[in-house]
Structures are given as structure tokens and as C-alpha cells.
Design an enzyme around this catalytic site. Structure first.
Site, PDB file in Angstrom:
ATOM      1  N   GLY A   9       0.847  -1.190   0.000  1.00  0.00           N
ATOM      2  CA  GLY A   9       0.000   0.000   0.000  1.00  0.00           C
ATOM      3  C   GLY A   9       0.876   1.231   0.000  1.00  0.00           C
ATOM      4  O   GLY A   9       2.108   1.142   0.050  1.00  0.00           O
ATOM      5  N   GLY A  10       0.265   2.362  -0.063  1.00  0.00           N
ATOM      6  CA  GLY A  10       0.995   3.626  -0.072  1.00  0.00           C
ATOM      7  C   GLY A  10       1.490   4.004   1.311  1.00  0.00           C
ATOM      8  O   GLY A  10       1.206   3.331   2.310  1.00  0.00           O
ATOM      9  N   ALA A  11       2.224   5.095   1.357  1.00  0.00           N
ATOM     10  CA  ALA A  11       2.735   5.602   2.637  1.00  0.00           C
ATOM     11  C   ALA A  11       1.567   5.946   3.556  1.00  0.00           C
ATOM     12  O   ALA A  11       0.572   6.531   3.121  1.00  0.00           O
ATOM     13  CB  ALA A  11       3.608   6.838   2.397  1.00  0.00           C
ATOM     14  N   SER A  13      -0.712   4.143   4.808  1.00  0.00           N
ATOM     15  CA  SER A  13      -1.988   3.545   4.412  1.00  0.00           C
ATOM     16  C   SER A  13      -2.529   2.543   5.423  1.00  0.00           C
ATOM     17  O   SER A  13      -3.641   2.049   5.256  1.00  0.00           O
ATOM     18  CB  SER A  13      -1.836   2.856   3.050  1.00  0.00           C
ATOM     19  OG  SER A  13      -0.940   1.768   3.149  1.00  0.00           O
ATOM     20  N   GLY A  14      -1.742   2.219   6.453  1.00  0.00           N
ATOM     21  CA  GLY A  14      -2.177   1.252   7.458  1.00  0.00           C
ATOM     22  C   GLY A  14      -1.537  -0.113   7.295  1.00  0.00           C
ATOM     23  O   GLY A  14      -1.963  -1.077   7.950  1.00  0.00           O
ATOM     24  N   HIS A  50       6.908   2.895  15.942  1.00  0.00           N
ATOM     25  CA  HIS A  50       6.695   1.491  15.578  1.00  0.00           C
ATOM     26  C   HIS A  50       7.003   0.577  16.753  1.00  0.00           C
ATOM     27  O   HIS A  50       6.275  -0.377  17.014  1.00  0.00           O
ATOM     28  CB  HIS A  50       7.571   1.103  14.372  1.00  0.00           C
ATOM     29  CG  HIS A  50       6.936   1.381  13.052  1.00  0.00           C
ATOM     30  ND1 HIS A  50       6.043   0.524  12.463  1.00  0.00           N
ATOM     31  CD2 HIS A  50       7.085   2.419  12.197  1.00  0.00           C
ATOM     32  CE1 HIS A  50       5.652   1.020  11.306  1.00  0.00           C
ATOM     33  NE2 HIS A  50       6.270   2.171  11.113  1.00  0.00           N
ATOM     34  N   GLN A  52       6.780   1.284  19.926  1.00  0.00           N
ATOM     35  CA  GLN A  52       5.738   1.445  20.936  1.00  0.00           C
ATOM     36  C   GLN A  52       4.443   0.748  20.536  1.00  0.00           C
ATOM     37  O   GLN A  52       3.684   0.304  21.396  1.00  0.00           O
ATOM     38  CB  GLN A  52       5.479   2.931  21.185  1.00  0.00           C
ATOM     39  CG  GLN A  52       6.624   3.636  21.859  1.00  0.00           C
ATOM     40  CD  GLN A  52       6.461   5.155  21.877  1.00  0.00           C
ATOM     41  OE1 GLN A  52       5.657   5.733  21.159  1.00  0.00           O
ATOM     42  NE2 GLN A  52       7.271   5.806  22.706  1.00  0.00           N
ATOM     43  N   ASP A  85       9.293  -5.547   8.197  1.00  0.00           N
ATOM     44  CA  ASP A  85       8.764  -4.223   7.863  1.00  0.00           C
ATOM     45  C   ASP A  85       9.959  -3.295   7.661  1.00  0.00           C
ATOM     46  O   ASP A  85      10.646  -2.984   8.622  1.00  0.00           O
ATOM     47  CB  ASP A  85       7.869  -3.732   9.004  1.00  0.00           C
ATOM     48  CG  ASP A  85       6.964  -2.579   8.607  1.00  0.00           C
ATOM     49  OD1 ASP A  85       7.101  -2.058   7.489  1.00  0.00           O
ATOM     50  OD2 ASP A  85       6.118  -2.196   9.432  1.00  0.00           O
TER      51      ASP A  85
END
Length: 186
Positions: A9-11, A13-14, A50, A52, A85
Site C-alpha cells: 500500500g501507499g505511505a 496507508s495502514g 513502531h 511502541q 517491515d
């Protein structure tokens, strides 16, 4: 049999949130492979957020290359699921560490760079499958944005796009996230 899932997905985007939710459903033995390098204050802040957001019980391995070392990593060996990730940060790191002069390098130089990146991806996917780990991999969709105005940006977009295609081809499931909504596309 291990399951392999790609989330794209895009930046903002979840993607990461959805990947973390999926990994949490696999149980507590999750290894988070973080590919980011904290090169400035903005990236340090993103990394902190990230960290946290994910469960503290998960083990974190900071690695964007040399995935053969996972075979010796206790956290990886004892895990049931890995969450990487993200692929596009990995590709960025490998491109930048190549020290190529992107304005003047040859297409052969770029091909060698891309082959090295694909080798790292293949090692990661093969080790994960060989050790029967469920794998959730996050990547950015790079083909729906603007055409970069400079050569290095075009090289990045092209390599990342081909890497994403390859990973999606090997994945059991692929999800696209848009505005925090996930859609299964494979």
C-alpha cells in the site's frame, strides 16, 4: 506448511498496523525484522513509534541484509511467525550502500545491484519457508505515484516494483491497504 503473506500500500496507508494485527493473531512467538536505519530525527521518531505500537513480548531483529545469519539467531529459530517491515526500506538501504554514482553508472552496474537485492530477498524467503515460519512482509506500493524526476529515483522505483512483483508471485496471500482499509487481492 508455513503461510506467506505480503501487505502492500501507499505511505501511511495502514500497512504496518494491519501486519501487526495479523502477526498478533499467530501467537506470541513473533519476530519483528526491522529494516529501517535511524539516519535522521524523523526516522528515529518513526522507529520509536513502531516500537511502541508492537507487543513488547515480540523479539526484534534489526537487519536488512545478510539473512543467512537468521539460521543462527535464537529468536528466529524459536519463533512461529516473522514480520518484516519493510521491503522498500531494505531496497533503499541496499541501493544507498552500493555507493554507485547513479547519474553516471551503467545499466550493467544497476543490473548487478538489482541481482544482489533479489538474492537477499530469495535468501529471506527460502530460510523462512525452510524453517516453516509463517511470514508477513510489508512493502510500499511504488507504481501508483509520480514518476521520479531524477535517475536514482527511477532506479529505486523500478527495482522496488520488480521486487514487489516477485514477492507477490511467491506469496500465498496479498493485501492492499488504502486509508486504513485492507483488501485481499490474492
Amino acid at each position: 506448511m508455513s503461510k506467506f503473506i505480503l501487505i502492500t500500500g501507499g505511505a501511511r496507508s495502514g500497512k504496518s498496523r494491519f501486519a501487526e494485527k495479523m502477526a498478533a493473531e499467530q501467537g506470541e512467538k513473533v519476530v519483528y525484522i526491522a529494516t529501517a536505519i535511524a539516519f535522521d530525527e524523523g526516522m528515529k521518531d518513526r522507529i520509536k513509534k513502531h516500537q511502541q505500537d508492537r507487543p513488547q513480548i515480540w523479539k526484534t531483529i534489526e537487519r536488512y541484509k545478510d539473512f543467512n545469519a537468521l539460521k543462527e539467531d535464537r529468536a528466529f529459530i524459536e519463533s512461529d511467525c516473522i514480520l518484516l517491515d519493510c521491503v522498500t526500506l531494505m531496497v533503499t538501504n541496499l541501493i544507498l550502500e552500493s555507493n554507485l554514482d547513479f547519474d553516471n553508472c551503467s545499466m550493467e552496474d544497476i543490473d548487478v545491484l538489482e541481482q544482489g537485492i533479489f538474492k537477499e530477498i530469495e535468501i529471506l524467503l527460502d530460510i523462512t519457508a525452510h524453517h516453516h515460519k509463517d511470514a508477513i512482509i510489508v512493502t510500499n506500493e511504488v507504481g501508483m505515484g509520480l514518476v521520479p524526476a531524477y535517475r536514482m529515483g527511477n532506479i529505486f522505483r523500478d527495482i522496488a516494483g520488480r521486487v514487489n512483483q516477485y514477492i507477490a508471485g511467491r506469496a500465498d496471500e496479498v493485501y492492499l491497504t488504502v486509508s486504513g482499509i485492507e483488501m485481499k487481492i490474492k
